[in-house]
Structure formats: C-alpha cells, structure tokens
Design a protein around this motif. Structure first.
Motif, short mmCIF file in Angstrom:
data_model
loop_
_atom_site.label_atom_id
_atom_site.label_comp_id
_atom_site.label_asym_id
_atom_site.label_seq_id
_atom_site.Cartn_x
_atom_site.Cartn_y
_atom_site.Cartn_z
N ASP A 34 1.07 4.44 -6.54
CA ASP A 34 0.14 6.00 -5.98
C ASP A 34 -0.55 5.76 -4.66
O ASP A 34 -1.29 5.20 -5.25
CB ASP A 34 -0.07 6.80 -7.16
CG ASP A 34 -0.13 7.95 -6.86
OD1 ASP A 34 -0.04 8.55 -6.04
OD2 ASP A 34 -0.41 8.46 -7.63
N VAL A 35 -0.10 5.92 -3.52
CA VAL A 35 -1.54 5.65 -2.65
C VAL A 35 -2.33 6.79 -3.04
O VAL A 35 -3.60 6.42 -2.29
CB VAL A 35 -0.45 5.45 -1.36
CG1 VAL A 35 0.39 5.16 -1.19
CG2 VAL A 35 0.23 7.49 -1.13
N GLU A 36 -2.01 7.44 -3.77
CA GLU A 36 -3.57 8.92 -3.09
C GLU A 36 -4.01 8.45 -4.76
O GLU A 36 -5.52 9.63 -5.22
CB GLU A 36 -2.83 9.81 -4.01
CG GLU A 36 -2.17 10.44 -2.29
CD GLU A 36 -1.31 12.02 -2.55
OE1 GLU A 36 -1.54 12.96 -3.25
OE2 GLU A 36 -0.45 12.13 -1.50
N ILE A 37 -3.65 8.13 -5.84
CA ILE A 37 -4.53 7.55 -6.82
C ILE A 37 -5.93 6.84 -6.25
O ILE A 37 -6.79 6.54 -5.42
CB ILE A 37 -4.14 6.14 -7.57
CG1 ILE A 37 -4.78 6.33 -8.79
CG2 ILE A 37 -4.76 5.08 -6.89
CD1 ILE A 37 -3.93 5.18 -9.98
N GLY A 38 -6.78 7.66 -6.83
CA GLY A 38 -8.15 7.22 -7.18
C GLY A 38 -8.93 6.20 -7.89
O GLY A 38 -8.51 5.63 -8.70
N GLN A 39 -10.35 6.48 -8.35
CA GLN A 39 -10.92 4.70 -8.65
C GLN A 39 -11.12 5.30 -9.74
O GLN A 39 -10.68 4.13 -10.51
CB GLN A 39 -12.58 4.87 -7.53
CG GLN A 39 -13.14 3.52 -8.59
CD GLN A 39 -14.47 3.45 -8.06
OE1 GLN A 39 -14.94 3.85 -6.42
NE2 GLN A 39 -15.19 2.54 -8.14
N GLU A 41 -8.88 6.90 -12.17
CA GLU A 41 -7.73 7.08 -12.42
C GLU A 41 -7.27 5.40 -12.60
O GLU A 41 -6.84 4.53 -13.99
CB GLU A 41 -6.56 6.83 -11.83
CG GLU A 41 -6.16 8.93 -11.92
CD GLU A 41 -7.73 9.45 -10.26
OE1 GLU A 41 -7.31 10.62 -10.71
OE2 GLU A 41 -7.96 8.43 -10.00
N ASN A 82 -8.07 -4.00 -4.77
CA ASN A 82 -8.41 -3.50 -3.98
C ASN A 82 -8.07 -4.95 -3.26
O ASN A 82 -7.72 -5.91 -2.12
CB ASN A 82 -9.30 -2.88 -3.02
CG ASN A 82 -9.33 -1.31 -3.38
OD1 ASN A 82 -8.27 -0.86 -3.22
ND2 ASN A 82 -9.81 -0.90 -3.70
N THR A 86 -1.93 -4.38 -4.26
CA THR A 86 -1.26 -4.26 -6.23
C THR A 86 0.36 -4.72 -5.94
O THR A 86 -0.16 -5.07 -7.36
CB THR A 86 -0.45 -2.76 -5.07
OG1 THR A 86 -1.57 -0.97 -4.83
CG2 THR A 86 0.08 -2.03 -6.15
#
Length: 281
Positions: A34-39, A41, A82, A86
């Motif tokens: 998920d490219v919109e996942i946050g730190q 999550e 990072n 991924t």
C-alpha cells in the motif's frame, strides 16, 4: 503439465501459506504494498510477524551489505522496510518462515543457504558487470527467490509423510519453477522477476549480458561452489575488517551479511596466499 501434478503443487502451496503453518497471517504482506501506508501501520506489523522474523529483518537491514556503514543503523521497522525495499522485505519474510518450518531438515537448509548465497553473489556480479545499484538489487531479489518452489516442496515433503508424490528429487527438479511462479503471482511480486527467474536461456542486451543472465550465472556459481567445496560458498580475497570503517573489504562486508542471516557456517573466506580447500571424500 498434467492436471494431477498441477493439483498436487496447488496443494503444497495452499498448505504452506496458511497462517497456522507460516506462523503469521500472510495477508499482512500485502499491507506493505500500500503506497499510502503510514509509519504507524508499518510499525504495527512487527507484532504480527513475530519476534524472530522481526529480529532477522533488523539484522539484515543493519548489515554493511545494505548500507549501514554509510547510513547508520535503523531503529524502527518503518526504516527497515525503507532500506530493504518492500518486495525484498516480503521475500525475506516468506523465506525465513519456510526456513523456520524446515528446522532440522538438511536438504531444505542447503536450499535456503544457497538461495541467500546466490543473492549476495548476484548483487556483487551485477555491480562488477557495470549495472547500476537498482539493477543489482533486482538481481539480488531474483536470486533469493529463484528456488522458493524447491524450498517449499522440500519443506512439505519433510513435514507431511503422505507426500509420496514428491518423494523424489526428480519431481522437485522438474516442477519447482511452476510453484515459484505461483508464489510470485500469489504475493504480487514484480513482473520483472518472471523473466529473470523463469527464462530458459541466456539473455543479451544490445551490447552485453542482460540482468537475467547475471541471475543464472550467480545461481550456477553458487551451485558449483556448494557441490565441489563441501556445501560452502568459498571466496579467496583480501580482507580488511569492518572495524576499518574507511576501507573495509568486500569480503568483510559479505561475512557480516552471512552472520546477520545466521548462515555464517556456509561461508569460507580465505586469504589470497592460502590454498583453496578440496572436496572431502
């Protein structure tokens, strides 16, 4: 491939990717896509993976092979993902889980060690042939994943006594690439891996070898070393310790990488003046 073999291979796949077998819910791997996942999550995933996988990933990310000498150590799981990327993180998780299932099985252990060795050799080869770092990382990932089908079949054979139809090495040799392809599809791994792993010939670019050829060369080199040198990857190289942070040798960086993966016993680095060990009889 006939329907019976395809059904058998599907049974292996579906059995081994259950969360009750893997030790974690494999659906969490898709969260990483998920490219919109946050730190937050991503940090929450570490409790779902388990302490041993979490520690393993940290060790790999903090190795000099993956840049810790220049970038310093990572402290959070978000930084691990990072730094490793991924897709590389996903494959490491899957292979570690298979390796964990195969504890005590010599054949599976060797496949795992050879896959990891090929990933290291492949990245070194790619850079030596002049490919950029992103290409070298693709080779590294492809080499790591190339024999996941064989590893899974071997694990299945060791865990389920009724697996009579894959009792022979011949079955695995003939069909493991089909299972590897199914795993790539299941976990939505990059399309470039299909050509790099499944191609049955050497690929040339306009004026040189292609990345899929580097993958084949790395895997073949590791196979040769393990076959002739007592199941070891053997390097002869100058050696400068990692403690010399300004000029550590590549051999020292590779040695630390194997130690981070818990595979140091499969690596031998000898000084340039020493004699290469001969195969034991």
């Amino acid at each position: 491939m006939d329907n019976e073999i395809a059904t058998q291979i599907e049974t292996i796949e579906l059995t081994l990717v259950k969360d009750s077998v893997l030790g974690f819910d494999p659906s969490i791997l898709f969260v990483l896509d998920d490219v919109e996942i946050g730190q937050r999550e991503i940090e929450n995933l570490k409790s779902k993976l388990g302490t041993d996988i979490f520690t393993y990933l940290f060790n790999i990310a903090n190795s000099a092979f993956h840049g810790s000498l220049k970038m310093g150590p990572v402290k959070h799981f978000f930084d691990v993902v990072n730094r490793l990327g991924t897709q590389y993180t996903k494959v490491l998780i899957l292979l570690f889980a298979m390796h964990r299932l195969a504890q005590g099985n010599h054949d599976a252990e060797i496949i795992y060690a050879k896959s990891f060795s090929a990933s290291v050799v492949g990245r070194i080869m790619a850079r030596g042939f002049g490919f950029r770092d992103d290409g070298a990382r693709q080779v590294e990932l492809a080499c790591l994943l190339a024999n996941v089908g064989a590893l899974m079949m071997t694990v299945y054979r060791s865990r389920y006594s009724a697996a009579y139809y894959i009792a022979s090495d011949e079955f695995i040799e003939q069909n493991h690439s089909y299972l590897t392809e199914k795993i790539m599809r299941r976990f939505q791994l990059p399309e470039y891996l299909h050509e790099m792993i499944l191609t049955n010939c050497f690929i040339l670019d306009r004026m040189g070898i292609g990345l899929p050829t580097v993958v084949k060369l790395a895997i073949s080199a590791v196979d040769w070393s393990f076959r002739t040198l007592n199941n070891k990857l053997v390097f002869r190289s100058p050696y400068t310790s990692l403690e010399d942070r300004f000029a550590p040798s590549l051999a020292a960086i590779v040695e630390e990488q194997f130690a981070a993966a818990g595979l140091k016993k499969y690596l031998v680095i000898i000084a340039e003046t020493d004699q290469v060990p001969q195969k034991m009889h």
